[in-house]
Design a protein around this motif. Sequence first.
Motif, short mmCIF file in Angstrom:
data_model
loop_
_atom_site.label_atom_id
_atom_site.label_comp_id
_atom_site.label_asym_id
_atom_site.label_seq_id
_atom_site.Cartn_x
_atom_site.Cartn_y
_atom_site.Cartn_z
N TYR A 85 -26.35 -26.14 -42.55
CA TYR A 85 -26.67 -25.50 -43.83
C TYR A 85 -25.46 -24.74 -44.39
O TYR A 85 -25.35 -24.53 -45.58
N CYS A 86 -24.55 -24.33 -43.52
CA CYS A 86 -23.39 -23.53 -43.93
C CYS A 86 -22.24 -24.38 -44.41
O CYS A 86 -21.20 -23.86 -44.82
N ILE A 87 -22.35 -25.69 -44.34
CA ILE A 87 -21.20 -26.59 -44.39
C ILE A 87 -20.38 -26.45 -45.68
O ILE A 87 -19.15 -26.54 -45.65
N ASN A 88 -21.04 -26.19 -46.82
CA ASN A 88 -20.29 -26.11 -48.08
C ASN A 88 -19.25 -24.99 -48.03
O ASN A 88 -18.14 -25.15 -48.55
N VAL B 89 -18.45 -23.85 -54.22
CA VAL B 89 -17.96 -25.05 -54.92
C VAL B 89 -16.56 -24.73 -55.44
O VAL B 89 -16.11 -23.58 -55.36
N HIS B 90 -15.87 -25.73 -55.93
CA HIS B 90 -14.58 -25.48 -56.58
C HIS B 90 -14.78 -25.39 -58.09
O HIS B 90 -15.47 -26.22 -58.68
N LEU B 91 -14.17 -24.38 -58.68
CA LEU B 91 -14.08 -24.31 -60.14
C LEU B 91 -12.60 -24.37 -60.47
O LEU B 91 -11.84 -23.48 -60.06
N ASN B 92 -12.20 -25.43 -61.14
CA ASN B 92 -10.79 -25.68 -61.42
C ASN B 92 -9.94 -25.57 -60.15
O ASN B 92 -8.88 -24.98 -60.12
N GLY B 93 -10.51 -26.12 -59.07
CA GLY B 93 -9.75 -26.22 -57.82
C GLY B 93 -9.84 -25.02 -56.91
O GLY B 93 -9.38 -25.07 -55.78
N GLN B 94 -10.43 -23.94 -57.39
CA GLN B 94 -10.53 -22.74 -56.56
C GLN B 94 -11.96 -22.55 -56.05
O GLN B 94 -12.91 -22.73 -56.81
N PRO B 95 -12.09 -22.18 -54.78
CA PRO B 95 -13.45 -21.95 -54.26
C PRO B 95 -14.10 -20.74 -54.91
O PRO B 95 -13.48 -19.68 -55.01
N ILE B 96 -15.32 -20.94 -55.38
CA ILE B 96 -16.10 -19.83 -55.93
C ILE B 96 -17.50 -19.86 -55.32
O ILE B 96 -17.93 -20.88 -54.78
N ARG B 97 -18.17 -18.73 -55.39
CA ARG B 97 -19.55 -18.66 -54.89
C ARG B 97 -20.48 -18.91 -56.07
O ARG B 97 -20.62 -18.06 -56.95
N MET C 223 -19.17 -30.25 -52.76
CA MET C 223 -18.76 -30.97 -51.55
C MET C 223 -19.03 -32.47 -51.65
O MET C 223 -18.28 -33.28 -51.12
N SER C 224 -20.09 -32.84 -52.35
CA SER C 224 -20.36 -34.28 -52.48
C SER C 224 -19.35 -34.95 -53.39
O SER C 224 -19.23 -36.17 -53.38
N GLY C 225 -18.61 -34.15 -54.16
CA GLY C 225 -17.55 -34.71 -54.99
C GLY C 225 -16.20 -34.74 -54.30
O GLY C 225 -15.20 -35.21 -54.86
N LEU C 226 -16.17 -34.22 -53.09
CA LEU C 226 -14.90 -34.13 -52.35
C LEU C 226 -14.48 -35.48 -51.81
O LEU C 226 -13.28 -35.81 -51.78
N GLY C 227 -15.43 -36.27 -51.39
CA GLY C 227 -15.12 -37.58 -50.82
C GLY C 227 -16.39 -38.34 -50.55
O GLY C 227 -17.49 -37.80 -50.69
N THR C 228 -16.24 -39.58 -50.19
CA THR C 228 -17.38 -40.45 -49.91
C THR C 228 -17.16 -41.08 -48.54
O THR C 228 -16.03 -41.05 -48.02
N PRO C 229 -18.19 -41.68 -47.97
CA PRO C 229 -17.98 -42.36 -46.68
C PRO C 229 -16.87 -43.41 -46.78
O PRO C 229 -16.13 -43.62 -45.82
N GLU C 230 -16.73 -44.02 -47.95
CA GLU C 230 -15.69 -45.04 -48.12
C GLU C 230 -14.32 -44.39 -48.31
O GLU C 230 -13.29 -44.93 -47.90
N LYS C 231 -14.31 -43.24 -48.98
CA LYS C 231 -13.06 -42.56 -49.27
C LYS C 231 -13.23 -41.08 -48.94
O LYS C 231 -13.32 -40.22 -49.82
N PRO C 232 -13.27 -40.79 -47.65
CA PRO C 232 -13.59 -39.41 -47.26
C PRO C 232 -12.42 -38.45 -47.42
O PRO C 232 -11.26 -38.85 -47.32
N ALA D 108 -21.97 -34.18 -43.80
CA ALA D 108 -20.60 -34.05 -44.32
C ALA D 108 -20.44 -34.69 -45.70
O ALA D 108 -19.58 -34.29 -46.47
N PHE D 109 -21.27 -35.70 -45.98
CA PHE D 109 -21.19 -36.34 -47.30
C PHE D 109 -22.35 -35.94 -48.21
O PHE D 109 -22.53 -36.51 -49.28
N CYS D 110 -23.11 -34.97 -47.76
CA CYS D 110 -24.18 -34.38 -48.57
C CYS D 110 -25.20 -35.43 -49.02
O CYS D 110 -25.72 -35.37 -50.14
N THR D 111 -25.46 -36.41 -48.18
CA THR D 111 -26.44 -37.43 -48.57
C THR D 111 -27.81 -37.16 -47.97
O THR D 111 -28.80 -37.76 -48.39
#
Lengths: 154, 764
Positions: free
Chosen positions: A101-104, A50-58, A75-84, B228-231
Amino acid sequence: MASFTLDVNGKSHAIDADPDMPLLYALKNDVGLNNPQFGCGLAQCGACTVHLNGQPIRSCVTPVSAVGDGKVVTMSGLGTPEKPHPLQTAYVAEQVTQCGYCINGWVMTAAAFLRDNKKPTDEQIKQALHGIKCRCGTHMNILRAVKRAASMMG
Amino acid sequence: MTKMEKPANFSRRSFLTTGGALVVSIGMPISAETLLSINTAFAQATATRPPLVPNQLSSYVAINADGSVSAFFGKMDMGQGLYVSIGQMVAEELDVPFERVTVYMADTRTSVNQGGASGSTGIQSGGKQMRAASAEARRVLVEMGAQKLNLPADQLTVADGVVQAKSDPAKRATYAELIGGRHFNVELEWNNKIGNALYAPGKATPKSHKDYKIVGKPIKRADIAPKAFCTAPFVTDIKRPGMVHARMVRPPVAGATIESVDEASIKNIPGARVVRENNFLAVVADKEWDAIKALRQLKVQWSNSKPPFIDQAALYEYIRKAPVRKREDSKPVGNVEEAFKSAARVIEAEYEWPFQSHSCMGPACAVVEIADNGHVTCWSGTQKPHFLRDGVARTLGVKPETVDCIWVVGPGSYGRSDADDCGNDCAVIAKAVGKPVRLQYMRNDGTGWDPKAPASIHRARAAIDAKGQVIAYQFLSKGFSRVDVNTNGSQPRDTLAGHFRGVELRSGDNFGVPAESYAFANKHTAWETIPPLLDRASPLRSSHLRDPVGPQIHFASESFMDEIAHALGVDPLELRLRHVKNPRHAAVLQAAAKKAGWESRPSPRKGQSGNTASGRGIAYAARNGTVVAIVSEIEVDRSTGKIWARKFTVAHDCGQVINPDGLVHTVEGNIIQALSRTIWEEVKFDTGNVTSIDWLTYPILDMTEVPEVIDVVILDRPDQPPTGAGEGSTRPVTAAIANAIFDATGVRLRRAPFTPDRLRAAMS
């Protein structure tokens, strides 16, 4: 047990947890996110990134007490289908994942890298993603997607 | 659009009967809800659900009230896009647009046992059945249309799910009007087999490939966006009300038994408790982190078990000398022994392959809930939910119909992994604690305790006459069995839950020989299996990992073809083409060579100086009707021993291609995973236990090591039955690289993996 207030994807979450509990378990079980994932608990694979203050951390080795007021973006906070995010668009366009499973690890690491490095070379991208694991072997797709996103973020 | 809404409240009928808009996610095991509209009754349709049995058409396909199609598939897609291909085959036969079909997979509530993911048969046998069922559904719908329109069936046609008169399209009836919202009630001719072999066609003959509009088209997967959207949830994300978390406690030395457990050692952890049955030991807590803390804190006195394993350095010597438990010989051609006696020269070599681990991206996870009425639901990432359902039933001592197993995408899927152990373990714990339980293994469980691909040795011999002709060929595989534990979790004797609770293992025997069509005047191949090192609860128990025993056998057999070519001073492709008999096999070899710009010459390449040596290698293999030839082009860093496989050219013939897009992605994944197994993967162990327990002790291919290009040449044969693509391109990779290393350096590696240390040592 102690109380913590986590800022996750722009929302505040009050949780009670052991100070030494890794952030991953707070995100999955207390905040209730479907991401990130537990891959190793050893910071060896990236599935929990995930990002902590913009930096990737484990998040699997980051104690919840170390997060403080920091802003956590998953990753779910990165974008949405409407605003990817361009990486999400590129992942779909390039049909990257097998199990996924590795996607994050790939996306959150690449997102910070592409934000800070415009027009990277293939070699720079590979180096930036060094150490992250994908067991299904989708590396060729991942590279294509990151390059596509890089050109979108140009 | 892709939520897993209350899966426990799901019933098969809700697909058809619940009100509301169509809410579907292609390929996801979730409920679809459509409006029910009762039409005129037909004998072939019924409002009530026929039993979910293999000889009922309704078990495979349904037309929803809005005319959309639900296909119920008893296999699963591990991420290679299988469900898209199945959707294409169903849509094609039914004459409906692809977008109208939703494939529901690998859920005992909705599908019959088609074997789960197994042997790359998703399309080959699973798709064959779905095609036959869909063709039958179309036939029945046309018959129903004939009744409704009062016209003979042969005067009707179907377009976009509408049955209409050929002469007058105004005379029409939609599928929705004919049966929408009700079930087919049509008996099929079932061959009385379940699993991969299940086949239950109707009276209809599927279409000719010449009429295909959807099969053969590159259609993209719809399940990428939810990831990709974690849904979309993974199995690790399943949550049930009142669910508690569990972790398994495994012995530090394999074979050790429990002498005592100090339950007081975790009493400071809220809600933490122990579940124990014989040597089955787990900890449970309300919170996941507390379960992990309990795992680390629990004091257990284990027996001083005699270390069960051997010194790993002596592994291949051990296999060489181990007693043979079973041997199987292929039918010999000619008289091999006589031919060897008359040989001018004999070429011999022996090859070695280590144990390898699935090492899925995450360790396995399962959730098991036992309802008040005794009904058991198991959510699992297993490839074979129907078999796991049977396993959970046996583990719990209940009838299979009391159990449902729902596949939810898990952290990778390459065969008989830890997923089937996890489902059974979780069932034992759920019964003991009386609450829904989520069990996820830790990393060391996933790598250290998963079933392993078997270690083996392979001996090859060739007899050459005075004219330089190969007159005899002999090949023997000897190794641990590929079915020491069986390839599914349906029997407690094949699971860790069974072993630790005291069920005796019944180790099976199987290995294999090369799959090629080389003709020699005298030829003989055979395999031998040896007993396991530890007969119960072994972290080195062996079973199926992607392309079971294919990489090891063809590493040997296809390296050996190059060794023969070298001995004869001929080009390796030329030698293969001299002997290969099946024209489709010759075609892939020629196609790969042509696309790669293969230069005809013997190996090794001359004039290599400097630190970087480059080389090319070719190898081919068949697999269940599929045939793949691979040319690899590599660079070797002489100072480090590091290999960079720069380019692969893969010629792939799996008969009729259903979805070329999915095929190319699948092949790429296979090549990368096989490259990883070739260069890095070797399970390490000491005399007490497996010591490969994470990504440092079991390294895999890194992003910095991937090829520049994987060029896939598809040899489409639309007039042939489709065969599998899930594993065939895994098979020749190691030999193609070994042969390229020899071409580059003149060094022949006969032991995998080709780690930098090993290659550097071989070159010095």
